[in-house]
Design a protein around this motif. Structure first.
Motif, PDB file in Angstrom:
ATOM      1  N   VAL A 192      92.485  24.236  54.465  1.00  0.00           N
ATOM      2  CA  VAL A 192      94.137  23.773  54.069  1.00  0.00           C
ATOM      3  C   VAL A 192      94.562  24.998  53.471  1.00  0.00           C
ATOM      4  CG1 VAL A 192      94.842  23.215  51.614  1.00  0.00           C
ATOM      5  CG2 VAL A 192      92.704  22.530  52.543  1.00  0.00           C
ATOM      6  N   ARG A 193      94.442  26.436  52.884  1.00  0.00           N
ATOM      7  CA  ARG A 193      94.877  27.891  53.052  1.00  0.00           C
ATOM      8  C   ARG A 193      95.340  27.671  54.119  1.00  0.00           C
ATOM      9  NH1 ARG A 193      95.483  27.899  48.577  1.00  0.00           N
ATOM     10  NH2 ARG A 193      94.312  28.912  46.631  1.00  0.00           N
ATOM     11  N   ALA A 194      95.308  27.906  55.692  1.00  0.00           N
ATOM     12  CA  ALA A 194      96.395  28.060  56.373  1.00  0.00           C
ATOM     13  C   ALA A 194      97.706  27.470  55.963  1.00  0.00           C
ATOM     14  CB  ALA A 194      95.584  27.566  57.777  1.00  0.00           C
ATOM     15  N   ARG A 195      97.029  25.802  55.691  1.00  0.00           N
ATOM     16  CA  ARG A 195      98.989  24.965  55.583  1.00  0.00           C
ATOM     17  C   ARG A 195      99.720  26.070  54.307  1.00  0.00           C
ATOM     18  NH1 ARG A 195      98.242  25.863  59.910  1.00  0.00           N
ATOM     19  NH2 ARG A 195      98.191  24.230  62.193  1.00  0.00           N
ATOM     20  N   LEU A 196      99.035  25.798  53.287  1.00  0.00           N
ATOM     21  CA  LEU A 196      99.140  25.912  51.849  1.00  0.00           C
ATOM     22  C   LEU A 196      98.494  27.143  51.777  1.00  0.00           C
ATOM     23  CD1 LEU A 196      98.554  22.139  50.817  1.00  0.00           C
ATOM     24  CD2 LEU A 196     101.075  23.246  51.612  1.00  0.00           C
ATOM     25  N   GLY A 246     100.547  33.015  39.871  1.00  0.00           N
ATOM     26  CA  GLY A 246     102.309  32.906  39.090  1.00  0.00           C
ATOM     27  C   GLY A 246     103.004  31.907  40.064  1.00  0.00           C
ATOM     28  N   PHE A 247     103.078  32.196  40.907  1.00  0.00           N
ATOM     29  CA  PHE A 247     104.422  30.795  42.305  1.00  0.00           C
ATOM     30  C   PHE A 247     103.578  30.100  42.210  1.00  0.00           C
ATOM     31  CE2 PHE A 247     105.263  35.794  45.027  1.00  0.00           C
ATOM     32  CZ  PHE A 247     106.302  35.569  43.722  1.00  0.00           C
ATOM     33  N   ALA A 248     102.086  29.711  42.625  1.00  0.00           N
ATOM     34  CA  ALA A 248     101.811  28.503  42.688  1.00  0.00           C
ATOM     35  C   ALA A 248     101.817  27.951  40.951  1.00  0.00           C
ATOM     36  CB  ALA A 248     100.274  28.454  43.098  1.00  0.00           C
ATOM     37  N   THR A 249     101.747  28.525  40.521  1.00  0.00           N
ATOM     38  CA  THR A 249     101.458  27.411  38.439  1.00  0.00           C
ATOM     39  C   THR A 249     103.119  27.441  38.041  1.00  0.00           C
ATOM     40  OG1 THR A 249     100.461  29.219  37.302  1.00  0.00           O
ATOM     41  CG2 THR A 249      99.502  27.913  39.195  1.00  0.00           C
ATOM     42  N   ALA A 283      97.470  41.787  42.666  1.00  0.00           N
ATOM     43  CA  ALA A 283      98.579  40.682  43.325  1.00  0.00           C
ATOM     44  C   ALA A 283      98.013  39.040  43.253  1.00  0.00           C
ATOM     45  CB  ALA A 283      97.827  41.293  45.006  1.00  0.00           C
ATOM     46  N   ARG A 284      96.481  38.825  43.359  1.00  0.00           N
ATOM     47  CA  ARG A 284      96.535  37.987  42.576  1.00  0.00           C
ATOM     48  C   ARG A 284      97.117  37.274  41.320  1.00  0.00           C
ATOM     49  NH1 ARG A 284      91.994  34.965  44.462  1.00  0.00           N
ATOM     50  NH2 ARG A 284      91.326  36.780  45.097  1.00  0.00           N
ATOM     51  N   ARG A 285      97.225  37.869  40.774  1.00  0.00           N
ATOM     52  CA  ARG A 285      98.022  37.597  39.398  1.00  0.00           C
ATOM     53  C   ARG A 285      99.525  36.822  39.990  1.00  0.00           C
ATOM     54  NH1 ARG A 285      97.458  38.355  33.563  1.00  0.00           N
ATOM     55  NH2 ARG A 285      95.311  39.678  34.459  1.00  0.00           N
ATOM     56  N   VAL A 286     100.392  37.690  40.640  1.00  0.00           N
ATOM     57  CA  VAL A 286     101.203  37.137  41.599  1.00  0.00           C
ATOM     58  C   VAL A 286     101.593  36.166  42.389  1.00  0.00           C
ATOM     59  CG1 VAL A 286     103.717  38.325  42.803  1.00  0.00           C
ATOM     60  CG2 VAL A 286     102.648  39.850  41.128  1.00  0.00           C
ATOM     61  N   LEU A 287     100.950  35.947  43.049  1.00  0.00           N
ATOM     62  CA  LEU A 287     100.481  34.559  44.157  1.00  0.00           C
ATOM     63  C   LEU A 287      99.866  33.538  42.785  1.00  0.00           C
ATOM     64  CD1 LEU A 287      98.583  36.122  46.898  1.00  0.00           C
ATOM     65  CD2 LEU A 287     100.473  35.767  46.956  1.00  0.00           C
ATOM     66  N   ALA A 333     100.639  31.409  47.219  1.00  0.00           N
ATOM     67  CA  ALA A 333     102.099  31.127  46.384  1.00  0.00           C
ATOM     68  C   ALA A 333     102.077  29.923  46.364  1.00  0.00           C
ATOM     69  CB  ALA A 333     102.031  32.165  47.220  1.00  0.00           C
ATOM     70  N   VAL A 334     101.474  29.360  46.844  1.00  0.00           N
ATOM     71  CA  VAL A 334     102.082  27.722  47.117  1.00  0.00           C
ATOM     72  C   VAL A 334     101.278  26.825  46.590  1.00  0.00           C
ATOM     73  CG1 VAL A 334     103.144  25.719  48.603  1.00  0.00           C
ATOM     74  CG2 VAL A 334     103.247  27.888  49.280  1.00  0.00           C
ATOM     75  N   ALA A 335      99.777  27.107  46.886  1.00  0.00           N
ATOM     76  CA  ALA A 335      99.495  25.966  46.164  1.00  0.00           C
ATOM     77  C   ALA A 335      97.752  26.554  45.384  1.00  0.00           C
ATOM     78  CB  ALA A 335      98.930  25.149  47.178  1.00  0.00           C
ATOM     79  N   VAL A 336      97.434  25.669  44.682  1.00  0.00           N
ATOM     80  CA  VAL A 336      96.274  25.696  43.861  1.00  0.00           C
ATOM     81  C   VAL A 336      94.810  25.011  44.450  1.00  0.00           C
ATOM     82  CG1 VAL A 336      94.340  25.822  41.767  1.00  0.00           C
ATOM     83  CG2 VAL A 336      96.785  26.969  41.507  1.00  0.00           C
ATOM     84  N   VAL A 337      94.101  25.947  44.668  1.00  0.00           N
ATOM     85  CA  VAL A 337      92.874  24.612  45.819  1.00  0.00           C
ATOM     86  C   VAL A 337      91.801  25.011  44.846  1.00  0.00           C
ATOM     87  CG1 VAL A 337      91.600  24.057  47.965  1.00  0.00           C
ATOM     88  CG2 VAL A 337      93.501  25.361  48.035  1.00  0.00           C
TER      89      VAL A 337
END
Length: 328
Positions: free
Chosen positions: A251-255, A230-233, A224-228, A258-262
């Protein structure tokens, strides 16, 4: 139905849950004595149900291995939970086949008491879904089962895949796991031909076959983490780099992942962590116009490092807000 018959059926339900059940346990659950339990067991044997007696200190009764059980007996709450799960799966796109899910739901629905059916209707009327019925494409059931078998036995997999640009081709995959995310099914693994991780949407797989051989999965793998991540990168039109002052949770509440790497800043040994450090946030996106309102909703200091187009969009968005706020 007579009381003894109900208890014989209850005994069968206890036995089909698995394991060895002692006479004392069965007698307690059924509210009878041990002699009556043995009589009920004889009734089941007369009905060709293979109940085995297990001798010894921890002996009792169990069903013979490999016995094909009769249709499941569900309580009202169990029937309601099963039917609700099927219907919610259809509405959200998580089930693999409309026909199978629909017929299974119809069979359960037909045997529900009217009062229970009304309860279910009330629950469904109160539910809301973020995606309309049929909003997502379902993977083929045979494809899903074949991929799951390859994952379980660590066998190489060949899939016929159509990418988002409509290009079709044969792909080789060492599949690590299947992930359901936002109403879609994905398979993630490694492409041995290029030595890179890949993630594929299962509804775009036209066919799959398991190949000879085997492979080893990496230690500590989290599909699951690998898929998320992958979306972000993934490769998109814009690469966005921000610095945002706040907590990772905020930050994760809005991004989301699956969208961003923090990334949090490195901290010197022994130094106390800041309550709200400057976080490095990276995104890859096809469009930028949705980001200004998201950054505004964070309500935290931020710096746009790239691209300049995003900075211009944020300034224009702020000007529009200011203009509208000043209107009478």
């Amino acid at each position: 139905m007579s009381r003894p018959t109900v208890r014989v059926l209850a005994l069968l339900e206890l036995l089909q849950s698995g394991g060895i059940r002692t006479v004392a346990e069965l007698a307690d659950r059924l509210g009878v004595d041990g002699r009556t339990v043995r009589r009920y067991v004889d009734h089941l044997i007369d009905l060709d149900v293979p109940v085995e007696a297990v001798r010894g200190r921890y002996g009792g009764y169990r069903l013979a291995a490999g016995y094909r059980l009769p249709p499941l007996m569900l309580s009202d709450d169990e029937a309601l939970a099963a039917l609700l799960g099927l219907l919610v799966g259809l509405r959200t796109g998580l089930t693999t086949a409309d026909t199978a899910s629909g017929t299974a739901a119809a069979k359960i629905r037909r045997v529900l008491p009217e009062r229970l059916a009304r309860r279910l209707d009330a629950v469904l009327e109160s539910l809301a879904f973020t995606a309309p019925p049929g909003g997502f494409a379902h993977p083929d059931a045979e494809v899903l089962l074949t991929v799951a078998d390859a994952v379980r036995h660590r066998r190489p997999l060949s899939i016929r895949y159509t990418d988002r640009n409509g290009r079709r081709g044969e792909r080789l995959l060492h599949a690590y796991g299947i992930v359901a995310h936002s109403g879609r099914w994905y398979v993630t693994g490694a492409d041995p031909a290029i030595g890179e991780d890949r993630t594929f949407r299962l509804d775009r797989v036209a066919g799959a076959r398991v190949l000879p051989g085997s492979f080893e999965t990496p230690d500590g793998l989290d599909p699951a983490r690998r898929v998320l991540s992958g979306f972000a990168t993934a490769e998109y039109r814009y690469e966005v780099t921000l610095r945002i002052r706040g907590t990772v949770e905020h930050v994760r509440a809005r991004l989301p992942a699956a969208v961003a790497v923090v990334e949090e800043p490195a901290r010197a040994a022994g130094a106390e962590p800041e309550a709200e450090p400057w976080l490095c946030v990276e995104l890859r996106v096809e469009a930028l116009d949705w980001l200004p309102p998201v950054l505004a909703s964070l309500d935290r200091p931020f710096v746009i490092e790239r691209p300049d187009e995003l900075r211009d969009l944020v300034i224009a968005f702020a000007d529009r807000l200011l203009s509208r706020a000043r209107q009478a």
